[in-house]
Design a protein around this motif. Structure first.
Motif, short mmCIF file in Angstrom:
data_model
loop_
_atom_site.label_atom_id
_atom_site.label_comp_id
_atom_site.label_asym_id
_atom_site.label_seq_id
_atom_site.Cartn_x
_atom_site.Cartn_y
_atom_site.Cartn_z
N ARG A 727 0.81 -0.98 -0.04
CA ARG A 727 -0.57 -0.07 -0.04
C ARG A 727 1.42 1.34 0.35
NH1 ARG A 727 -3.22 -1.28 3.96
NH2 ARG A 727 -5.07 -1.25 2.55
N TRP A 728 2.14 1.18 1.21
CA TRP A 728 3.13 2.75 1.11
C TRP A 728 3.54 2.84 -0.41
CZ3 TRP A 728 7.89 4.32 0.21
CH2 TRP A 728 8.03 5.45 0.92
N ASP A 731 0.47 3.90 -3.04
CA ASP A 731 0.03 5.68 -2.83
C ASP A 731 1.39 6.30 -2.83
OD1 ASP A 731 -1.30 4.98 -1.95
OD2 ASP A 731 -1.53 4.93 0.50
N GLY A 734 2.72 5.35 -6.97
CA GLY A 734 1.66 5.29 -7.88
C GLY A 734 1.56 4.01 -8.89
N LEU A 763 -5.59 -4.50 -2.26
CA LEU A 763 -5.46 -3.13 -2.47
C LEU A 763 -5.80 -3.22 -4.07
CD1 LEU A 763 -1.43 -3.33 -1.72
CD2 LEU A 763 -3.31 -2.38 0.07
N HIS A 856 -11.35 5.04 -4.70
CA HIS A 856 -11.31 6.30 -4.69
C HIS A 856 -11.97 6.05 -3.35
CE1 HIS A 856 -10.36 6.55 -9.18
NE2 HIS A 856 -9.95 7.06 -8.40
N ARG A 858 -12.64 4.85 0.53
CA ARG A 858 -12.36 3.77 1.50
C ARG A 858 -12.91 4.30 3.23
NH1 ARG A 858 -5.60 2.86 -0.72
NH2 ARG A 858 -6.65 3.36 -2.94
N ARG A 865 -11.81 8.33 3.54
CA ARG A 865 -11.05 8.81 2.80
C ARG A 865 -11.26 9.30 0.70
NH1 ARG A 865 -5.56 6.03 2.74
NH2 ARG A 865 -6.42 4.62 2.48
N VAL A 867 -9.70 9.14 -2.00
CA VAL A 867 -8.41 9.29 -2.77
C VAL A 867 -7.99 9.18 -4.23
CG1 VAL A 867 -6.64 7.43 -2.91
CG2 VAL A 867 -8.27 7.08 -0.91
N SER A 869 -6.16 9.85 -7.62
CA SER A 869 -5.87 9.29 -8.48
C SER A 869 -5.27 8.99 -9.89
CB SER A 869 -5.97 7.69 -8.22
OG SER A 869 -6.97 7.45 -8.67
#
Length: 1024
Positions: A727-728, A731, A734, A763, A856, A858, A865, A867, A869
């Motif tokens: 996940r990190w 984020d 990309g 994810l 998008h 979450r 959130r 998110v 993108s």
């Protein structure tokens, strides 16, 4: 509407810049009292109607005087702002020239290396007020120099609210053909500047002289003035015999010094002549000598010719040499060299050549150096000083050129007793560029036997040579021990710069990246060269700190042949950026073939870059072959090559067992230990013993396929940290991460494939369509650009929750409950939130099954959130991003891009933003709505002003009217409407605009600011 801008002279003492708005006291003074030349003033008044006015004539034709009279006429009935720049030889440097002009425009602070686009942007920023940029003595800018080229770019991009006046003996070759064909250029020449019979009679009457006395001088103003003072005999002879002949010797020398220096203070003239002379007395005694606004003085160029015939050759030579020394001491090597070239004083030019090399070393101004070398005659071209300068030029072009060492040895033979340190410094830089150990050893012997006492420069050189030799010998720790003893604070910063750069290079080589980054920030953080400033970001990255990732991903490889840097600089930059790109899944810059390098240092850089690119493309066997091939040529025991391979330690550790064994057995620096820990984490994971690695270190030290592989192996082993790592990375990097997930699913390694499959399930992959959310105006949702009409969008609470997430992308559940259901009990409000979230997910990502996590929207624990993108666009986020991009484009001088970005921002407006939130009792939402509305007004006016300066008056007026519809009392809006009306020349529109401005002022009870008052004055009905 009080936005007063006080008019004042600008710049530091000694500046050649003066800017004027309405203050007569700030105006330039003419050379002498003259008759008002109204016909020329009227011609120069056309500068407000044309883009370019060119005033060209020889010395003594009163160009400056007439320009000053035209300026004063503008003060009586202002048409705009006059900005005056006295050009100098130093303005051949485009950065210096741009800074001087920007100082006159009262802008440019913080611009590191300004250029033409910065000047054009500064002119545009003054819109809608007209500005006239007067460049006097423009012939001082060397033809073909970067300054002249920059001026050509300004001419090409000149906005319609700016007007350029070029005055000088000659004018650089500028792109004026298109403007001349359109009638947009005014030319004033010798015939125009010469006194007419009427002006001769008027001047004669003022001086009580018969105009016939000057009848044979063809109206040449300066000689006419002298003729009236001396009679009809040749004014030249009069100037020599009567004026110069009657001066005391100290005053005559002072006049000669002033003419040679161009502009000077009393102290500088005294340094040339050896006499204490009051220049104010000289100005009173000698015509065509004037005091400048900054307290310095200038002698008219006519005196240069007159003095040449009156001074003895030896006296003139001595004076010019002292003048060149003063110019060099004040840093004006350009003018000092031009003086030496003009007087053909090769002794002086030879000394200046050594000084130029000494003060620039790795940043030689090639244009100036080549101009000097082109001026010297064949009989002196082989002087060792010019040989040294020629070697520096060749090195700047191609550091591998075999002629460089030959030239430097020739220079050494001739200069070792006088300038050994300078020659040696240039030789060390060249030898280090090639990693030539033998040459460096030879130079070290020379450094140990430098003649004379150990000056700071000699000590700097000795330690630098010793450090360079140690580094090339594969011992950067010893190099550091030497370099820290170099007296960098005892020599000028420009001389110390190569040593400082080598210092942080050695820190990096020792695995002390954090220290290297700190040193680079402290010493070169303000450099004009972006790639020098990038040193700290690169050092931090290879220390495991990705905080400068944005800068690194945006950085272009350095171009060879620039003023700072060489072809090797371009190669090194490309190698580092290729490795960084492999960690981010980006397209790497092209890198050279490792076999194309004849030293282990550069071959190691090329090998690492090639291997990193191979790993990133999924071809790890090719990466292993690259390292095997390199080590066959440069074995591990070649210390110099092995130490440079450590700079990319993770690659070598994973790909080659020989390097792994070597680096497991040695003491490493902190950065290299972190890189080794990352490599060991991957090696252990492949052996079935996965362990977690800090996400930042996975990103910085591992190519992206390896960091994804590590996350997959952790996940397959049931370690939740694998999902967190994935996940990190997703984020931070990309979409490239999900591409690697999908590639890993197809891996032949079952563990990696299983882990990647779980990562994709945990994810969510990016959507298959692009969603747009528009909240500026009534809320609208689009899919792949097509508006949707679905039941979820008709639910008020869904729109309100989505609007709140647009404003606050990370929203706590408690905040959402208080905002949307303030009157309900917690259980009922929570139930409503769950239902609303379900509808929101279906609205934003309708194609997902109920069990899949959305991409998008979450909900994690206590937060909800939205998110961002590449598959989600939010007009308000775009609106704010465009504001940043507009500021960046204008800071970079890219006005066309700024205009396009503003047009996009204005096009986003469909009405007041977030109308659904306006119904809630939420003060934060009200503040945000007001902010967006105010920013929209600013965008309209910024774009309107840019269109006005591009000649689109109607479009500018339309935008200003739109802005005033939102804010009826905006001063800029009224000013823009008025300026656009004036450009249209439509008397009815002008009268209407003037009436609206005055009406708004009356309603506010305010006075117009100076710029508005200037426009109102221009809008007055014509006199009958």
């Amino acid at each position: 509407m009080d936005t007063t801008r006080a008019a004042r002279p600008v710049g530091e003492p000694g500046s050649a810049v003066r800017a004027f708005l309405v203050s007569p006291a700030a105006a330039p003074r003419p050379l002498d009292v003259e008759v008002p030349r109204l016909r020329l003033v009227r011609m120069l008044a056309q500068r407000w109607e044309r883009a370019v006015t060119v005033v060209v004539a020889g010395p003594g034709f009163g160009k400056t005087t007439v320009l000053a009279q035209a300026h004063r006429a503008n003060l009586v009935e202002p048409r705009g702002i006059d900005v005056w720049v006295d050009c100098e030889a130093a303005h051949g440097n485009s950065v210096v020239f741009a800074r001087v002009v920007l100082a006159g425009l009262s802008t440019g602070d913080g611009v590191r290396a300004p250029g033409a686009r910065d000047v054009v942007d500064a002119l545009i920023r003054l819109a809608p007020v007209e500005v006239s940029l007067v460049l006097d003595d423009v012939h001082e800018i060397p033809a073909g120099s970067p300054g002249a080229l920059m001026l050509g770019e300004v001419v090409r991009a000149l906005p319609t609210t700016a007007h350029l006046v070029l005055s000088g003996r000659t004018v650089p070759d500028l792109p004026l053909a298109r403007r001349e064909a359109a009638g947009d250029v005014v030319r004033i020449g010798t015939d125009d500047l010469s006194f007419t019979d009427v002006e001769l009679r008027a001047l004669g009457r003022r001086l009580g002289r018969d105009p016939a006395l000057a009848g044979a001088l063809r109206g040449w103003p300066a000689l006419v003035r002298l003729a009236f003072a001396a009679g009809p005999s040749a004014p030249w002879r009069y100037a020599r015999e009567e004026i110069l002949g009657r001066l005391s010797a100290p005053r005559r020398r002072a006049l000669g010094a002033l003419a040679a220096l161009g502009t000077a203070s009393s102290a500088e003239v005294a340094a040339v002549t050896g006499d204490a002379v009051r220049l104010d007395g000289l100005a009173r005694a000698v015509p065509l000598v004037r005091a400048l606004d900054d307290g310095r003085y200038r002698a008219h160029e006519l005196w240069t010719e007159a003095l040449a015939a009156t001074m003895a050759a030896e006296e003139a030579r001595h004076l010019h040499r002292r003048a060149a020394a003063v110019l060099a001491d004040r840093g004006d090597l350009a003018r000092a060299g031009a003086l030496a070239c003009r007087t053909r004083d090769w002794e002086v030019l030879a000394d200046l050549a050594v000084r130029l090399v000494n003060t620039t070393l790795s940043a030689l101004p090639r244009e100036m150096a080549e101009r000097w070398l082109g001026a010297v005659t064949p009989t002196v071209a082989d002087r060792p000083e010019f040989v040294l300068l020629r070697a520096a030029v060749v090195h700047a072009v191609d550091f591998t050129d075999p002629r460089i060492d030959v030239l430097l040895d020739e220079a050494w033979a001739g200069l070792r007793d006088r300038h050994a340190a300078v020659v040696l410094a240039q030789a060390v830089i060249t030898a280090h560029s090639r990693a030539d150990v033998g040459r460096l050893a030879e130079l070290a012997c020379r450094a140990d036997h430098l003649p004379g006492p150990p000056t700071p420069m000699a000590r700097l050189l000795r330690h630098s040579v010793a450090a360079t030799l140690a580094e090339v010998g594969g011992d950067p720790e010893a190099a550091l021990a030497e370099i820290v003893q170099a007296p960098v604070l005892e020599v000028p910063p420009v001389i110390a710069l190569p040593t400082v750069r080598f210092h942080y290079h050695c820190l990096d080589m020792c695995g002390r990246g954090a220290e290297a980054a700190e040193l680079a920030d402290r010493t070169v953080g303000g450099s004009d060269d972006e790639h020098v400033r990038l040193a700290s970001a690169v050092a931090r990255w290879f220390d495991g700190d990705p905080s400068d990732l944005g800068r690194l991903r945006d950085a272009p490889p350095r171009r060879p042949g620039g003023v700072v840097g060489t072809a090797r600089d371009a190669f090194v930059t490309a190698a580092f950026l290729a490795v960084i790109a492999s960690c981010c899944g980006d397209e790497p810059p092209s890198c050279a073939d490792p076999d194309g390098h004849d030293n282990p240092r550069d071959a190691a850089l090329a090998c690492a870059a090639r291997a990193a690119v191979a790993v990133a493309s999924g071809d790890e066997p090719a990466a292993r072959r690259a390292y095997a091939h390199h080590l066959a040529r440069w074995p591990v025991d070649v210390r110099f090559g092995e130490r440079h391979l450590r700079r990319f330690l993770t690659l070598g550790y994973v790909l080659d067992e020989r390097l792994r064994a070597c680096w497991d057995a040695v003491e490493l620096g902190p950065s290299h230990r972190r890189a080794r820990a990352a490599a060991r984490a991957l090696v252990r994971a492949r052996a079935g013993e996965p362990s977690m690695l800090a996400p930042e270190h996975a990103l910085c030290f591992l190519p992206l396929p390896w960091s994804v592989e590590l996350a997959a192996r952790l996940t397959a082993a049931g370690d939740g940290e694998g999902v967190e790592l994935g996940r990190w990375l997703a984020d931070a990097v990309g979409p490239a991460v999900h591409r690697e997930f999908r590639r890993a699913v197809r891996s032949a390694d079952e563990v990696v494939a299983a882990g990647a499959t779980r990562l994709l399930a945990a994810l969510p992959s990016p959507p298959t369509h692009r969603t747009g959310i528009d909240v500026i105006g009534a809320m609208r949702v689009t899919r792949d650009g097509v508006p949707v009409d679905v039941p979820q969008l008709r639910r008020t609470r869904v729109r309100q929750l989505l609007g709140a997430l647009v404003l606050t992308p990370v929203l706590t559940r408690d905040r959402a409950l208080d905002l949307l259901w303030p009157g309900l009990d917690p259980a009922s409000a929570a139930r409503n939130l769950r239902v609303t979230l379900t509808h929101l997910r279906r609205l934003v990502e309708p194609g997902r099954s109920g069990g899949d996590a959305t991409f998008h929207v979450r909900s994690d624990g206590d937060t909800i959130r939205l998110v961002g993108s590449a598959w989600l666009s939010v007009d308000l986020w775009t609106f704010d991003l465009l504001a940043v991009q507009v500021d960046q484009a204008r800071a970079e001088g890219d006005v066309d891009r700024a205009k396009d970005l503003l047009g996009t921002a204005v096009g986003l407006w469909r009405g007041d933003p977030l109308p659904d939130l306006g119904t809630l009792a939420d003060p934060d939402a009200g503040i945000e709505i007001d902010r967006v509305r105010a920013h929209h007004v600013r965008n309209l006016l910024d774009l309107g002003e840019l269109r006005l300066v591009s000649g689109e008056a109607a479009g500018a007026e339309h935008l200003a009217v739109r802005a005033l519809a939102v804010d009826p009392y905006d001063a800029r809006g009224h000013r823009l409407v008025l300026a656009a009306a004036l450009k249209s020349r439509d008397l009815r529109r002008i009268a209407t605009a003037r009436h609206d401005v005055l009406s708004a002022l009356r309603q506010l009870g305010a006075r117009p600011d100076p710029a508005t008052e200037l426009l109102l004055r221009q809008a007055l009905p014509p006199r009958r």
